[in-house]
Scaffold this active site. Sequence first.
Site, mmCIF file in Angstrom:
data_model
loop_
_atom_site.group_PDB
_atom_site.id
_atom_site.type_symbol
_atom_site.label_atom_id
_atom_site.label_comp_id
_atom_site.label_asym_id
_atom_site.label_seq_id
_atom_site.Cartn_x
_atom_site.Cartn_y
_atom_site.Cartn_z
ATOM 1 C CD GLU A 182 -43.579 -42.836 -18.562
ATOM 2 O OE1 GLU A 182 -44.787 -42.984 -18.273
ATOM 3 O OE2 GLU A 182 -42.728 -43.718 -18.364
ATOM 4 C CD GLU A 306 -39.822 -43.113 -15.149
ATOM 5 O OE1 GLU A 306 -40.646 -44.062 -15.089
ATOM 6 O OE2 GLU A 306 -40.154 -41.918 -15.102
#
Length: 503
Positions: A182, A306
Site C-alpha cells: 500500500e 488483501e
Amino acid sequence: MSYSFVVTAQNKIIINTDLGTEKISRHIYGHFSEHLGHCIYGGYWVGEDSDIPNTDGIRNDVVSALKEIGIPNLRWPGGCFADEYHWMDGIGPRSERPTMINTHWGGVTEDNSFGTHEFLELCNQLGCEPVICGNLGSGSVQEMSHWVEYLNSDNVSPMTDLRKENGQEEPWGVKFWGVGNESWGCGGSMTAQFYADQMRRYSTFLKNYGSNRLYKVASGPNGADYDWMETLMKNGNPGRSFQGISLHYYTVCHDWRHKGSATQFDESEYFTTMQKTMFMDELLRRHINIMDKYDTQNRVGLVVDEWGNWHDVEPGTNPGFLYQQNTLRDAMVASINLDLFNKYCRRVKMANIAQTVNVLQAMILTKDDEIVRTPSFYVFKMYKVHHDATLLPSVVESENYTVDNESIPDLSSSASKDANGKIHITISNLNPNKGTAVICELRGTEKVDFVKGSIITGEKINSYNDFGKKEEVTLKEFSDVKVKGNVVTVNMPSKSIVMVELQ
Ligand code: AHR
C-alpha cells in the site's frame, strides 16, 4: 470473457466442458497474516513453553486446521506493518531481539519473538509457500536486498554466514516477494510515479540466487484507482521489475467510520454486503483491461493480496486488533470472490484473504486453547476442488434477488475440471428467502454421473460458530441432485453454497 451473468426467469448455468484453456492457480486460495492483534501472537505463536500443544512454539491445532483447507501460501509480515518492520530485529536469540512499537495496530510493543525463522518454520509445518512483503516505505535498498540474500543465497557471503549461525544451513528459496505494501497509503503515501521509480530501483537489487527465481509483486492500486495501475504498467517496467501487481479491495457494508456489526445485521445490510463485494467483478475487469493494454503477452499476474469483509470490531475488544466474528454472510462473500478469481484466472494468479487467524475475515478464531472454524473456513475447504484445475467457461443465467428496489443476481458460480477429469461446480444461492432448482447444462458432453456433493448453509444469514457451542455453519454432504444425460438439476436451499462433483 469466460462467463457472464444474464438475468432470466430461471436459474440456469451453461458449462462448456470442452472449452477450458486456463488453469486456476491454487495460489488464488492464499492467505495473509500480519503482526496485528492476535493473528501471529496467540493465533499461531504461543512459544515453546506454552501449555497449548505446539511444535517449536507454533500451535498444533491451528496448523492442522489450516492443512484441512490446503493452504497454498501465506503472506507475511504485513500489511501496513511490513513497511515499518526491520527484519534483522527478528533473527538471532529471542532474548536478545530488540522491541519496537507496532504503531499501526494498537500501539503495542512487538518483541520480535516471531521473526524470519519462525515464519519459515510455520510455512514448513503448513506445507505452503511463503510470501514475504519487504519494507520499501521506511527501509532501505540494502536492507531489502540483504533479506533476500539471507533467505536464498548459498554462496559464501556475510548474510549466508549469518543465516547459518542462526541455525539454518540450507537456503529457503523464497519465491514470492512483495516490494512494499500500500505504497499509496500506510506504505509511504507515495504518488504512483514516485513508487514506480522506487520499485524499479529496489527491484534491481533483489537478486535471484541459485535456481530460485523471484516473483516480485509491485504494490498495486487501492480498489478503483485505475490511474495507479496505468502508471505502474506504463512506467514500472512490467515483466522485468515485477512479475505480479497487487490489488487491495475490502468489502465494507456501510462506510469506514461505521462499518457495521459482524453479527447483528438485517437483510438490507446483508444485501448491501453482497452488492458491494460483487464490485470485485468490475474492479478485476477494468484493471485487467489496463494490464492487457501494456502486457499483451499476459506475463504479469494480478495478485489480490488483501480482500475480504471488514466489519466493526467485536464489542469490548481492542479497536486496533480488528477482531471480528464471521457468519454465513462472510461465507457468501468468500464464495463470490473466489468464483470471480476463478473467472479471471487468466490474469489473477494469486489472492490472499485477510487475515487467517483472529483478524478480519478469519478462517480460525482462537481463545486460549480452543479454536473455532469459521463459515469462511468451510468455503475454502469446499473450494479445494478448484486448486490447479482447468476453468470451464460458463454462463450464469440468474433470477434477480431484489431488496429496496435494488437487484443483484441470485447466483454466483464457477466450474472446473481436475487432472482426473472430474468436473466440480460450485454454486451460491445468495437469496435468503427462496430455494431454487439450478439447471446446469454441460455442453461438450452427452452424459455425466453425479459422484458427490457438499453444502454450507445455516438457519439464519447471521448464523455463526462460537467457542464451546455446536457449529451452526459447517460443511455437510449434499445429494439433492438429479441427472438426465448432460443436464444436472441442483436443488439448492435458500442462502446456501453447494459443490457438485461429476464425472
Ligand atoms: O489487513 C489490515 C490492513 O489493511 C493492512 O495492514 C493494510 O495493508 C490494509 O490497509
